[in-house]
Design a protein around this motif. Structure first.
Motif: not given
Length: 338
Positions: A5-6, A63-66, A69-73
Motif C-alpha cells: 500500500r506504499w 523516501n523510505a527505509t532500505d 523500499l526493497t519490499d515495495q520494488v
C-alpha cells in the motif's frame, strides 16, 4: 501487505526549473523520472535539484527505509512506477538485483566509479560509501582497551559496554559483510555475542546518546553518523571519539550506498542520465562538506578532509552484490536480535 500500500514517505521533490523548460518537454511526463530513495534525503534532494536545473528533467523523490523500499520494488515488479532506486546499503541493492529487476547501467556511468564500489554484473553502482566505526568514550573505555577486531565485541568482557541498532539497515549491512568475509559459523557466534553483550538502541543517534550520557562506553555504527553528530549544535555523542578497525578486519568494511535503473522504467534514457550525473564529478563533490560526509565513489574525487583516507583503513574487499540480506535476517532472528 502493508508495504504494497506504499508506505514510502512521500517526501516528494518536484523541481520544475521553469526557466529551462522548452518546447522539447511539452508532454507532462515526457521528461520526468521517479526515484525511490532510502539514501540521505538532503543529499538526494540536492542531486535532484541540480540535475533538473542542468537538464530540465523533473525528479520526483519518494523516501523510505532500505527494507520498505526493497519490499515495495519487489512487490511491484514490472509494474513499478519508479525509474531509479537509491539505497542506503549494498544488501538492499543486492536483493533487488537478485529479483531480476535491474537494467544494465550505461558503460559511461560504470567507468566513473572505482571498481571496488560497483558489482561485476554492471546492474547497479555505488553512489557513496561509509566506513564502520566504534564510537567510544575515552574515559569509560581507555584507548589501550579498545577492541582490535570487530569480533572482539562478542567476548564476555564487553558485556553491557557497547550498543548498536540491530534493526537498522546499517548494522545489518555490517553483518552481511561479516557473513561474506568470515562465513556463517563466525557470523552466528558473533551475533549471539551481540545479543548477550550489547543493549539495543533504536537508531544511531540513540546509540551515540547512550555513549554521550555514559550509559554505555561505545557504539557500533557507520562513522558518517558520528561526524554528522559532531557538527550538530549539541552533539548526542558527547566527548566520544571514533575508533576504526583496520588491516582488512571485517570491522573495516566500507559500505556503499547503491543506485540502479529498474527494468520497468518508462523513462530509461533520463534515468540513466540521472545516474551518470550522480556518479560524475559534479554529483560526487556534494559528498564533501555540509552534512553529507560520505566517501565519494568516483575516481579522482577527494573525500572531505574530516574523514580518514580510505587507504589508511585498509578495508577488506567485498563484492557489493555478494551480501545476502535474507540470510542475515535469518541469522539475526536465530540469535534473538530481531
Amino acid at each position: 501487505m502493508a508495504t504494497a500500500r506504499w508506505k514510502l514517505v512521500l517526501g516528494v521533490v518536484v523541481v520544475t526549473a521553469a526557466a529551462m523548460v522548452t518546447a522539447c518537454s511539452a508532454s507532462s511526463d515526457e521528461h520526468e523520472i521517479v526515484v525511490y530513495n532510502s539514501h540521505d534525503q538532503r543529499l538526494t534532494r540536492q542531486w535532484a535539484d541540480i540535475f533538473t536545473e542542468q537538464t530540465g528533467i523533473r525528479v520526483t523523490v519518494r523516501n523510505a527505509t532500505d527494507t520498505e523500499l526493497t519490499d515495495q520494488v519487489v512487490a511491484e515488479g514490472d509494474r513499478s512506477p519508479a525509474d531509479v532506486v537509491l539505497t542506503q546499503n549494498a544488501p538492499a541493492m543486492a536483493k533487488i538485483e537478485r529479483a531480476g529487476l535491474l537494467a544494465d547501467l550505461d558503460p559511461a556511468t560504470l567507468a566513473q566509479v572505482t571498481a571496488d564500489f560497483r558489482p561485476a554484473s554492471g546492474r547497479w553502482t555505488g553512489i557513496a560509501a561509509r566506513a564502520t566505526a566504534f564510537a567510544y568514550d575515552p574515559v569509560r573505555i581507555p584507548p589501550a582497551e579498545l577492541p582490535a577486531s570487530l569480533l572482539d565485541l562478542q567476548q564476555p568482557r564487553w558485556h553491557d559496554r557497547w550498543t548498536a541498532d540491530p534493526h537498522g539497515a546499517d548494522f545489518q549491512a555490517i553483518v552481511a559483510a561479516l557473513l561474506v568475509l568470515d562465513g556463517e559459523d563466525a557470523t552466528r557466534a558473533w551475533l549471539h555475542g551481540v545479543h548477550d553483550n550489547a543493549p539495543a538502541a533504536p537508531n544511531a543517534v540513540a546509540a551515540l546518546k547512550s555513549v554521550g550520557t555514559g550509559r554505555t562506553g561505545g557504539a557500533l555504527l557507520f562513522a558518517t553518523d558520528w561526524y554528522r553528530d559532531r557538527i550538530a549544535p549539541e552533539p548526542a555523542g558527547g566527548p566520544s571519539l571514533p575508533h576504526y578497525f583496520r588491516g582488512r578486519d571485517p570491522g573495516a568494511y566500507i559500505s556503499p550506498a547503491g543506485a540502479g535503473v529498474l527494468t520497468a522504467s518508462r523513462h530509461a534514457d533520463d534515468a540513466q542520465r540521472f545516474l551518470r550525473f550522480v556518479t560524475g564529478a559534479a554529483g560526487q563533490h556534494l559528498l564533501s562538506g555540509g552534512a553529507a560526509l560520505e566517501y565519494p565513489v568516483a575516481t579522482g574525487v577527494p573525500a572531505d578532509p574530516a574523514l580518514p583516507p580510505l587507504d589508511s583503513l585498509d578495508p577488506p574487499r567485498v563484492d557489493p552484490s555478494a551480501p545476502d540480506p535474507d540470510k542475515v535476517v535469518a541469522l539475526m532472528r536465530a540469535a534473538g536480535l530481531l
